[in-house]
Design a protein around this motif. Structure first.
Motif, PDB file in Angstrom:
ATOM      1  N   GLY A 142       0.836  -1.194   0.000  1.00 54.01           N
ATOM      2  CA  GLY A 142       0.000   0.000   0.000  1.00 54.01           C
ATOM      3  C   GLY A 142       0.872   1.245   0.000  1.00 54.01           C
ATOM      4  O   GLY A 142       1.932   1.276   0.626  1.00 54.01           O
ATOM      5  N   PHE A 143       0.443   2.273  -0.702  1.00 49.03           N
ATOM      6  CA  PHE A 143       1.240   3.499  -0.793  1.00 49.03           C
ATOM      7  C   PHE A 143       0.383   4.710  -0.462  1.00 49.03           C
ATOM      8  O   PHE A 143      -0.730   4.860  -0.960  1.00 49.03           O
ATOM      9  CB  PHE A 143       1.820   3.651  -2.210  1.00 49.03           C
ATOM     10  CG  PHE A 143       2.498   4.982  -2.447  1.00 49.03           C
ATOM     11  CD1 PHE A 143       2.089   5.813  -3.479  1.00 49.03           C
ATOM     12  CD2 PHE A 143       3.540   5.414  -1.635  1.00 49.03           C
ATOM     13  CE1 PHE A 143       2.712   7.041  -3.708  1.00 49.03           C
ATOM     14  CE2 PHE A 143       4.164   6.631  -1.853  1.00 49.03           C
ATOM     15  CZ  PHE A 143       3.755   7.441  -2.885  1.00 49.03           C
ATOM     16  N   ILE A 144       0.916   5.565   0.395  1.00 45.51           N
ATOM     17  CA  ILE A 144       0.278   6.838   0.716  1.00 45.51           C
ATOM     18  C   ILE A 144       1.262   7.959   0.401  1.00 45.51           C
ATOM     19  O   ILE A 144       2.419   7.923   0.815  1.00 45.51           O
ATOM     20  CB  ILE A 144      -0.139   6.914   2.197  1.00 45.51           C
ATOM     21  CG1 ILE A 144      -1.308   5.960   2.458  1.00 45.51           C
ATOM     22  CG2 ILE A 144      -0.552   8.334   2.566  1.00 45.51           C
ATOM     23  CD1 ILE A 144      -1.826   6.010   3.868  1.00 45.51           C
ATOM     24  N   TRP A 145       0.781   8.933  -0.354  1.00 44.27           N
ATOM     25  CA  TRP A 145       1.611  10.071  -0.734  1.00 44.27           C
ATOM     26  C   TRP A 145       1.405  11.210   0.249  1.00 44.27           C
ATOM     27  O   TRP A 145       0.283  11.649   0.497  1.00 44.27           O
ATOM     28  CB  TRP A 145       1.252  10.539  -2.144  1.00 44.27           C
ATOM     29  CG  TRP A 145       1.995  11.764  -2.578  1.00 44.27           C
ATOM     30  CD1 TRP A 145       3.346  11.963  -2.555  1.00 44.27           C
ATOM     31  CD2 TRP A 145       1.433  12.964  -3.119  1.00 44.27           C
ATOM     32  NE1 TRP A 145       3.657  13.210  -3.045  1.00 44.27           N
ATOM     33  CE2 TRP A 145       2.503  13.850  -3.402  1.00 44.27           C
ATOM     34  CE3 TRP A 145       0.131  13.374  -3.400  1.00 44.27           C
ATOM     35  CZ2 TRP A 145       2.300  15.118  -3.937  1.00 44.27           C
ATOM     36  CZ3 TRP A 145      -0.060  14.629  -3.942  1.00 44.27           C
ATOM     37  CH2 TRP A 145       1.017  15.492  -4.203  1.00 44.27           C
ATOM     38  N   ALA A 193      -3.997   9.938  -0.775  1.00 45.45           N
ATOM     39  CA  ALA A 193      -3.126  11.099  -0.694  1.00 45.45           C
ATOM     40  C   ALA A 193      -3.393  11.762   0.650  1.00 45.45           C
ATOM     41  O   ALA A 193      -4.508  12.197   0.919  1.00 45.45           O
ATOM     42  CB  ALA A 193      -3.407  12.079  -1.835  1.00 45.45           C
ATOM     43  N   ALA A 194      -2.377  11.775   1.513  1.00 44.24           N
ATOM     44  CA  ALA A 194      -2.553  12.340   2.842  1.00 44.24           C
ATOM     45  C   ALA A 194      -2.274  13.835   2.804  1.00 44.24           C
ATOM     46  O   ALA A 194      -1.170  14.238   2.445  1.00 44.24           O
ATOM     47  CB  ALA A 194      -1.616  11.651   3.832  1.00 44.24           C
ATOM     48  N   PRO A 195      -3.236  14.685   3.159  1.00 41.35           N
ATOM     49  CA  PRO A 195      -3.006  16.125   3.130  1.00 41.35           C
ATOM     50  C   PRO A 195      -1.997  16.581   4.175  1.00 41.35           C
ATOM     51  O   PRO A 195      -1.411  17.638   4.055  1.00 41.35           O
ATOM     52  CB  PRO A 195      -4.397  16.700   3.401  1.00 41.35           C
ATOM     53  CG  PRO A 195      -5.103  15.633   4.169  1.00 41.35           C
ATOM     54  CD  PRO A 195      -4.592  14.337   3.607  1.00 41.35           C
ATOM     55  N   ALA A 199      -2.417  12.134   8.843  1.00 42.02           N
ATOM     56  CA  ALA A 199      -3.518  11.433   8.198  1.00 42.02           C
ATOM     57  C   ALA A 199      -3.166   9.985   7.909  1.00 42.02           C
ATOM     58  O   ALA A 199      -4.055   9.148   7.665  1.00 42.02           O
ATOM     59  CB  ALA A 199      -3.911  12.142   6.902  1.00 42.02           C
ATOM     60  N   VAL A 200      -1.889   9.652   7.943  1.00 43.31           N
ATOM     61  CA  VAL A 200      -1.455   8.267   7.770  1.00 43.31           C
ATOM     62  C   VAL A 200      -2.114   7.370   8.817  1.00 43.31           C
ATOM     63  O   VAL A 200      -2.442   6.218   8.555  1.00 43.31           O
ATOM     64  CB  VAL A 200       0.081   8.182   7.865  1.00 43.31           C
ATOM     65  CG1 VAL A 200       0.551   6.738   7.905  1.00 43.31           C
ATOM     66  CG2 VAL A 200       0.718   8.915   6.685  1.00 43.31           C
TER      67      VAL A 200
END
Length: 231
Positions: A142-145, A193-195, A199-200
């Motif tokens: 999983g990837f979060i930017w 996409a974490a603002p 938020a992660v």
């Protein structure tokens, strides 16, 4: 002068420390995977205090420049040796230069070290959709930017970054762990996409359903769980 200014002004981005403290309190292992040379990463981790909040650091070996005088080379080696001796409060592993992102080797090694078998148990967080997202895509994680770093700069700066690292072929091919070429073939979609960095935490401890076109392969379970290894 550059090193003095870096040590003077280097600090963690907003919400990073708070997020890492929350992850540590929840018992979730967190590792850093950096494209920087280890000597520099250790110094930055110590300067920012992040070495106290992560379990392990993975960064690249030092590649010596060419064309310098013997005097400059000696001074550089002395500085590298001193910085490699930085007393950090976490363990660390030096990776081969070939593990530079988006080569997946830099993530595969910590997954092995931490006993993570299923890539869906990994949540990879990074500021580069192409480099960090490419690593996640390659292993099925999983990837979060989080739009920090170079991607937090002006639109023109982001264009320059994209031109430097383009999965569609303008960048040189990387070498994977087996010695063959590797380069993501598509711009990787992401879990979210974490603002902001905190938020992660919204993606921990619950299933996170991924939309169509996910970086996860069809055979993988599209979830992120509490057993995560973070970037």
């Amino acid at each position: 002068t550059l090193e003095r200014n870096r040590m003077r002004y280097s600090q963690a981005y907003p919400f990073v420390k708070e997020t890492l403290m929350a992850l540590r309190a929840a018992g979730i292992p967190v590792v850093v995977i950096s494209d920087g040379p280890m000597y520099m990463v250790l110094a930055r981790a110590k300067q920012t205090g992040l070495d106290e909040l992560v379990d392990h650091i993975y960064a690249l070996e030092t590649v010596e420049p060419t064309g310098l005088s013997d005097e400059d080379m000696a001074a550089g080696r002395k500085l590298v040796s001193q910085m490699m001796g930085t007393a950090v409060k976490c363990t660390f592993t030096v990776l081969s230069k070939h593990c530079k992102k988006p080569n997946p080797g830099g993530l595969q090694e910590p997954m092995t070290d931490f006993g993570v078998i299923a890539p869906t148990r990994v949540l990879f967080v990074g500021d580069s959709p192409k480099k960090d997202g490419g690593v996640a895509q390659a292993v099925g994680a999983g990837f979060i930017w989080t739009p920090y770093g170079l991607y937090s700069l002006s639109p023109r700066a982001r264009v320059l970054v994209d031109q430097k690292m383009n999965p569609e072929g303008s960048a040189p091919k990387m070498i994977n762990q087996t010695g063959g070429p590797f380069m993501p073939t598509v711009f990787p979609p992401m879990l979210a996409a974490a603002p902001y960095f905190a938020a992660v935490l919204d993606h921990l401890g619950k299933e996170a359903t991924v939309s169509t076109g996910t970086i996860l392969p069809p055979s993988a379970s599209a979830t992120a769980t509490k057993n995560c290894v973070g970037h």
